[in-house]
Design an enzyme around this catalytic site. Structure first.
Site, PDB file in Angstrom:
ATOM      1  N   CYS A   2      15.656  22.307  14.217  1.00 14.28           N
ATOM      2  CA  CYS A   2      14.437  21.931  13.526  1.00 14.28           C
ATOM      3  C   CYS A   2      13.257  22.696  14.096  1.00 14.28           C
ATOM      4  O   CYS A   2      13.211  23.034  15.275  1.00 14.28           O
ATOM      5  CB  CYS A   2      14.188  20.434  13.676  1.00 14.28           C
ATOM      6  SG  CYS A   2      15.559  19.407  13.122  1.00 14.28           S
ATOM      7  N   ARG A  27      15.274  29.412  11.960  1.00 16.48           N
ATOM      8  CA  ARG A  27      15.985  28.459  12.799  1.00 16.48           C
ATOM      9  C   ARG A  27      17.019  27.671  12.002  1.00 16.48           C
ATOM     10  O   ARG A  27      17.898  27.034  12.587  1.00 16.48           O
ATOM     11  CB  ARG A  27      14.987  27.494  13.448  1.00 16.48           C
ATOM     12  CG  ARG A  27      14.022  28.176  14.395  1.00 16.48           C
ATOM     13  CD  ARG A  27      12.927  27.239  14.841  1.00 16.48           C
ATOM     14  NE  ARG A  27      13.413  26.200  15.719  1.00 16.48           N
ATOM     15  CZ  ARG A  27      13.399  26.259  17.046  1.00 16.48           C
ATOM     16  NH1 ARG A  27      12.941  27.334  17.649  1.00 16.48           N
ATOM     17  NH2 ARG A  27      13.834  25.256  17.770  1.00 16.48           N
ATOM     18  N   TRP A  74      16.788  20.284  10.031  1.00 15.91           N
ATOM     19  CA  TRP A  74      18.222  20.564   9.926  1.00 15.91           C
ATOM     20  C   TRP A  74      18.910  19.220  10.119  1.00 15.91           C
ATOM     21  O   TRP A  74      18.839  18.624  11.190  1.00 15.91           O
ATOM     22  CB  TRP A  74      18.628  21.577  10.998  1.00 15.91           C
ATOM     23  CG  TRP A  74      20.024  22.095  10.846  1.00 15.91           C
ATOM     24  CD1 TRP A  74      20.446  23.131  10.069  1.00 15.91           C
ATOM     25  CD2 TRP A  74      21.193  21.622  11.534  1.00 15.91           C
ATOM     26  NE1 TRP A  74      21.801  23.327  10.219  1.00 15.91           N
ATOM     27  CE2 TRP A  74      22.289  22.417  11.110  1.00 15.91           C
ATOM     28  CE3 TRP A  74      21.437  20.603  12.459  1.00 15.91           C
ATOM     29  CZ2 TRP A  74      23.583  22.225  11.578  1.00 15.91           C
ATOM     30  CZ3 TRP A  74      22.728  20.406  12.926  1.00 15.91           C
ATOM     31  CH2 TRP A  74      23.784  21.215  12.483  1.00 15.91           C
ATOM     32  N   ASN A  98      12.473  17.260  16.934  1.00  9.57           N
ATOM     33  CA  ASN A  98      13.663  18.109  17.061  1.00  9.57           C
ATOM     34  C   ASN A  98      14.533  17.503  18.148  1.00  9.57           C
ATOM     35  O   ASN A  98      14.073  17.282  19.262  1.00  9.57           O
ATOM     36  CB  ASN A  98      13.262  19.541  17.438  1.00  9.57           C
ATOM     37  CG  ASN A  98      14.471  20.454  17.587  1.00  9.57           C
ATOM     38  OD1 ASN A  98      15.567  20.139  17.131  1.00  9.57           O
ATOM     39  ND2 ASN A  98      14.269  21.590  18.237  1.00  9.57           N
ATOM     40  N   GLY A  99      15.794  17.235  17.837  1.00 11.99           N
ATOM     41  CA  GLY A  99      16.682  16.640  18.822  1.00 11.99           C
ATOM     42  C   GLY A  99      17.471  15.486  18.234  1.00 11.99           C
ATOM     43  O   GLY A  99      17.457  15.249  17.018  1.00 11.99           O
ATOM     44  N   GLU A 479      34.771  38.017  16.886  1.00  9.60           N
ATOM     45  CA  GLU A 479      33.389  38.127  16.432  1.00  9.60           C
ATOM     46  C   GLU A 479      33.320  38.582  14.979  1.00  9.60           C
ATOM     47  O   GLU A 479      32.506  38.088  14.195  1.00  9.60           O
ATOM     48  CB  GLU A 479      32.624  39.094  17.341  1.00  9.60           C
ATOM     49  CG  GLU A 479      31.255  39.516  16.853  1.00  9.60           C
ATOM     50  CD  GLU A 479      30.252  38.378  16.748  1.00  9.60           C
ATOM     51  OE1 GLU A 479      29.145  38.618  16.241  1.00  9.60           O
ATOM     52  OE2 GLU A 479      30.571  37.237  17.147  1.00  9.60           O
ATOM     53  N   LYS A 483      31.526  36.444  11.986  1.00  6.75           N
ATOM     54  CA  LYS A 483      30.460  36.989  11.148  1.00  6.75           C
ATOM     55  C   LYS A 483      30.786  36.829   9.672  1.00  6.75           C
ATOM     56  O   LYS A 483      29.940  36.452   8.867  1.00  6.75           O
ATOM     57  CB  LYS A 483      30.248  38.476  11.462  1.00  6.75           C
ATOM     58  CG  LYS A 483      29.470  38.761  12.717  1.00  6.75           C
ATOM     59  CD  LYS A 483      27.993  38.445  12.530  1.00  6.75           C
ATOM     60  CE  LYS A 483      27.312  38.337  13.872  1.00  6.75           C
ATOM     61  NZ  LYS A 483      27.697  37.131  14.624  1.00  6.75           N
ATOM     62  N   GLU A 486      30.627  33.076   8.538  1.00  7.21           N
ATOM     63  CA  GLU A 486      29.359  32.360   8.604  1.00  7.21           C
ATOM     64  C   GLU A 486      28.356  32.810   7.546  1.00  7.21           C
ATOM     65  O   GLU A 486      27.491  32.030   7.164  1.00  7.21           O
ATOM     66  CB  GLU A 486      28.743  32.441  10.007  1.00  7.21           C
ATOM     67  CG  GLU A 486      28.263  33.779  10.473  1.00  7.21           C
ATOM     68  CD  GLU A 486      27.731  33.727  11.906  1.00  7.21           C
ATOM     69  OE1 GLU A 486      27.413  32.629  12.386  1.00  7.21           O
ATOM     70  OE2 GLU A 486      27.634  34.787  12.540  1.00  7.21           O
ATOM     71  N   HIS A 502      53.925  35.506  16.543  1.00  9.25           N
ATOM     72  CA  HIS A 502      54.155  34.152  17.065  1.00  9.25           C
ATOM     73  C   HIS A 502      53.594  33.081  16.117  1.00  9.25           C
ATOM     74  O   HIS A 502      53.247  31.988  16.546  1.00  9.25           O
ATOM     75  CB  HIS A 502      53.541  34.007  18.449  1.00  9.25           C
ATOM     76  CG  HIS A 502      54.210  34.852  19.473  1.00  9.25           C
ATOM     77  ND1 HIS A 502      55.455  34.565  20.003  1.00  9.25           N
ATOM     78  CD2 HIS A 502      53.826  36.029  20.041  1.00  9.25           C
ATOM     79  CE1 HIS A 502      55.786  35.504  20.870  1.00  9.25           C
ATOM     80  NE2 HIS A 502      54.827  36.409  20.906  1.00  9.25           N
ATOM     81  N   LYS A 602      19.729  28.867  13.691  1.00  9.88           N
ATOM     82  CA  LYS A 602      19.685  29.987  14.616  1.00  9.88           C
ATOM     83  C   LYS A 602      19.793  29.527  16.068  1.00  9.88           C
ATOM     84  O   LYS A 602      20.548  30.083  16.851  1.00  9.88           O
ATOM     85  CB  LYS A 602      18.379  30.764  14.414  1.00  9.88           C
ATOM     86  CG  LYS A 602      18.209  31.976  15.330  1.00  9.88           C
ATOM     87  CD  LYS A 602      19.239  33.035  15.028  1.00  9.88           C
ATOM     88  CE  LYS A 602      19.027  34.283  15.855  1.00  9.88           C
ATOM     89  NZ  LYS A 602      20.097  35.265  15.659  1.00  9.88           N
TER      90      LYS A 602
END
Length: 607
Positions: A2, A27, A74, A98-99, A479, A483, A486, A502, A602
């Site tokens: 947030c 963010r 968020w 925020n939190g 990675e 990418k 997301e 395997h 973010k």
């Protein structure tokens, strides 16, 4: 997560608040709102979705007033909706947060027992209701906030606005970042310097447990014990908070293109303009008596740590343990005084990583951090803070920060090897010479974009994609898969190439593209054998390799991306470029929100 903004000044607050929230969009958020104080009365406007929806609402229903707070939310508790959007108001108080408040249900039950009406699904509303309750009992705004802060369990950054208090903002933080901006007859509150940069270059960062009482002409900060705290005022570089796309369609495209420049700056910072020795100018990083290193991070930064494990063990001979911060902090792992604990975070505020750092604080020989924000909590609480110098990164999917993290982590590996005598001068000179030439190699890799874009048009049709890599290219495969999923929302998985048979080989069919990251290094032939197993079962292989690798293994593959040759150690940094470009162009082809993908933030400042 947030984003918070607060304003006390001589101008109309709403335009300042909306513009600051726009700078905080990176963010991640799903709703936004502002509250202002006009003639002593609080008023709010809130909207779900993009910030433009709030802007449209304010055109038809404007807010007057020269005091205000704003928020991008968020969602944690409660779905994205107008009623759950911040600011929350209860009687004479409005608050943004925020939190996560872990004991909000207990507090809510207490309020309901006293007759309070609950309007939202959020934990934040409970804060506003409790403060309003205390004020109804005769407490001043300041005392009411002090009382509620003593009762909150969890993480929070808070900003309060009060009816009939035109010259008052109260802010507090515990576990989530918050900063105060200093102006001339104006003062501000913000989640980070990016939000405040257009308003001021003078910033004070609140520390853990701080509460600030702010007017237009004064700022009083008290610590968790209630004592006056003299927090440092820092001058920020406004150009470092620049959020222009620089002519690119997306921030992510701009940040991919900036990598030669920012990596060059990082190399210059740690090695100077000439020479081959590391200059640890940020503090004394000592490997004397170190028997083990622990590397902790989240997301993309975690994959950077996995690459660093290969480097540190190979060059310096130090055993390295890599862990996801959210797991590490609860395992209670043994950390002795012969251990260096190293933490990687772009924002320097990642909640799980910060908690893991605090767990190691009185146990490890040294706390080292690799961060992009030198003023961040993780940097301030480290013995040695190593900046990656990537500049502001707006795109949620990390690109240039990842490459700069790798560059700095390789620097750490070189220095560890030098101190321990495991790297001879000739090989060190070779590595550093190759490192100085890396930005030019990355420019060549960026020139493959036309090929990558064409491949991405086809990749966008896939439902599932596999990434394979071996040795230090395995974390690059991880990675690359991250990418792609997301920002394009395509399901992607990554495996160490040798693990294919395997189990994962059962997934292979003509509809599942397989991206193979394979520079012609010591493990190349083994990777090619795994690739042949894929093709023998009708799999479509996209080979990312150098010219020699493609000449040897290119027959029968579906597509190829040719990389310039590079020293084996540097391949993970170079091969990050095609991984990023594949994800970017696939997302563009699918029409997704590249810079602000759904459900993501973010900076993850809550657990």
């Amino acid at each position: 997560m947030c984003g918070i903004i607060g304003y006390l000044g001589s101008h109309e607050a709403a335009p300042f608040l909306v513009e600051a929230l726009r700078r905080l969009e990176y963010r991640g958020y799903d709703s936004a709102g502002i509250a202002t104080l006009d003639d002593g009365a609080l008023a709010r406007r809130r909207a779900v979705g993009k910030l433009v929806n709030l802007s449209d609402l304010l055109v038809h229903e404007p807010l007057a007033g020269k005091s205000g707070i704003g928020h991008t939310r968020w969602a944690t508790h409660g779905e994205p909706s107008t009623r759950n959007a911040h600011p929350h108001q209860a009687g004479p108080v409005a608050v943004v947060h925020n939190g996560i408040i872990e004991n909000f249900r207990e507090l809510r039950a207490e309020l309901v027992e006293k007759g309070a009406e609950i309007q939202t699904d959020t934990d934040t509303e409970t804060i506003a209701l409790m403060v309003a309750q205390y004020m109804s009992e005769g407490d001043s705004p300041r005392v009411a906030v002090e009382r509620i802060l003593q009762r909150l369990d969890g993480a929070f950054a808070l900003a309060f606005l009060f009816e009939n208090e035109d010259d008052l903002l109260i802010a507090a933080r515990k576990g989530s970042p918050l900063a105060i901006g200093h102006g001339d007859g104006e003062n501000y509150v913000g989640s980070d310097a990016i939000a405040l940069a257009p308003l001021t270059d003078q910033i004070t960062y609140l520390e853990e447990g701080d509460m600030a009482v702010i007017t237009r002409t004064s700022i009083e900060i008290r610590d968790a014990a209630g004592q006056l705290a003299n927090r440092e005022t820092r001058k920020i570089q406004r150009d470092r908070a620049e959020v222009s796309k620089g002519g690119h369609k997306h921030f992510m495209a701009k940040e991919i293109a900036e990598q030669p420049q920012v990596i060059s700056e990082a190399i210059g910072h740690y090695f100077g303009d000439a020479g081959y020795d590391v200059r640890m100018v940020e503090g004394d990083l000592s490997f004397d008596g170190v028997s083990r290193m622990v590397l902790v991070a989240c997301g993309t930064a975690y994959y950077a740590c996995v690459v660093a494990k290969y480097w540190i063990e190979k060059l310096a001979g130090i055993p390295v343990e890599v862990d996801v911060a959210s797991e590490f902090r609860y395992r209670e792992p043994p950390v002795g005084d012969d251990v260096i604990a190293l933490f990687v975070s772009q924002s320097g505020e990642t909640a799980d990583t910060l908690a893991a750092l605090r767990y190691c604080k009185d146990k490890a020989k040294q706390i080292v951090s690799v961060v992009n924000v030198p003023e961040s909590s993780i940097a301030r609480e480290s013995d040695v803070a190593l900046p990656i110098l990537a500049g502001t990164e707006i795109g949620v999917a990390s690109t240039k920060a990842f490459s700069c993290q790798l560059t700095v982590l390789l620097t750490v590996a070189i220095e560890a090897a030098r101190q321990r005598g495991t790297l001879d001068a000739e090989r060190q000179e070779q590595i550093v010479t190759a490192l100085r030439g890396l930005p030019a190699r990355i420019n060549l890799a960026l020139d493959t974009e036309t090929v990558t874009e064409a491949i991405s048009q086809e990749l966008a049709e896939a439902r599932d994609v596999l990434f394979l890599g071996r040795g230090q290219m395995y974390p690059l495969a991880l990675e690359g898969a991250l990418k792609l999923k997301e920002i394009s929302y395509i399901h992607a998985e990554a495996y160490a190439s040798g693990e294919l048979k395997h189990g994962p080989i059962a997934l292979i069919d003509p509809n599942v593209p397989v991206v193979v990251m394979a520079p012609r290094d010591a493990l190349f032939d083994k990777t090619v054998s795994n690739m042949q197993e894929v093709m023998a079962r009708g799999g479509k292989v996209l080979l990312v390799s150098d010219r020699k690798g493609i000449e040897v293994a290119g027959e029968g593959i579906w597509r190829q991306i040719e990389m310039p040759e590079v020293d084996d150690l540097l391949a993970p940094i170079l091969y990050a470029i095609p991984a990023q470009q594949l994800a970017y162009h696939t997302a563009v082809a699918k029409g997704t929100d590249v810079d602000q993908p759904r459900n993501l933030a973010k900076s993850v400042t809550v657990e």
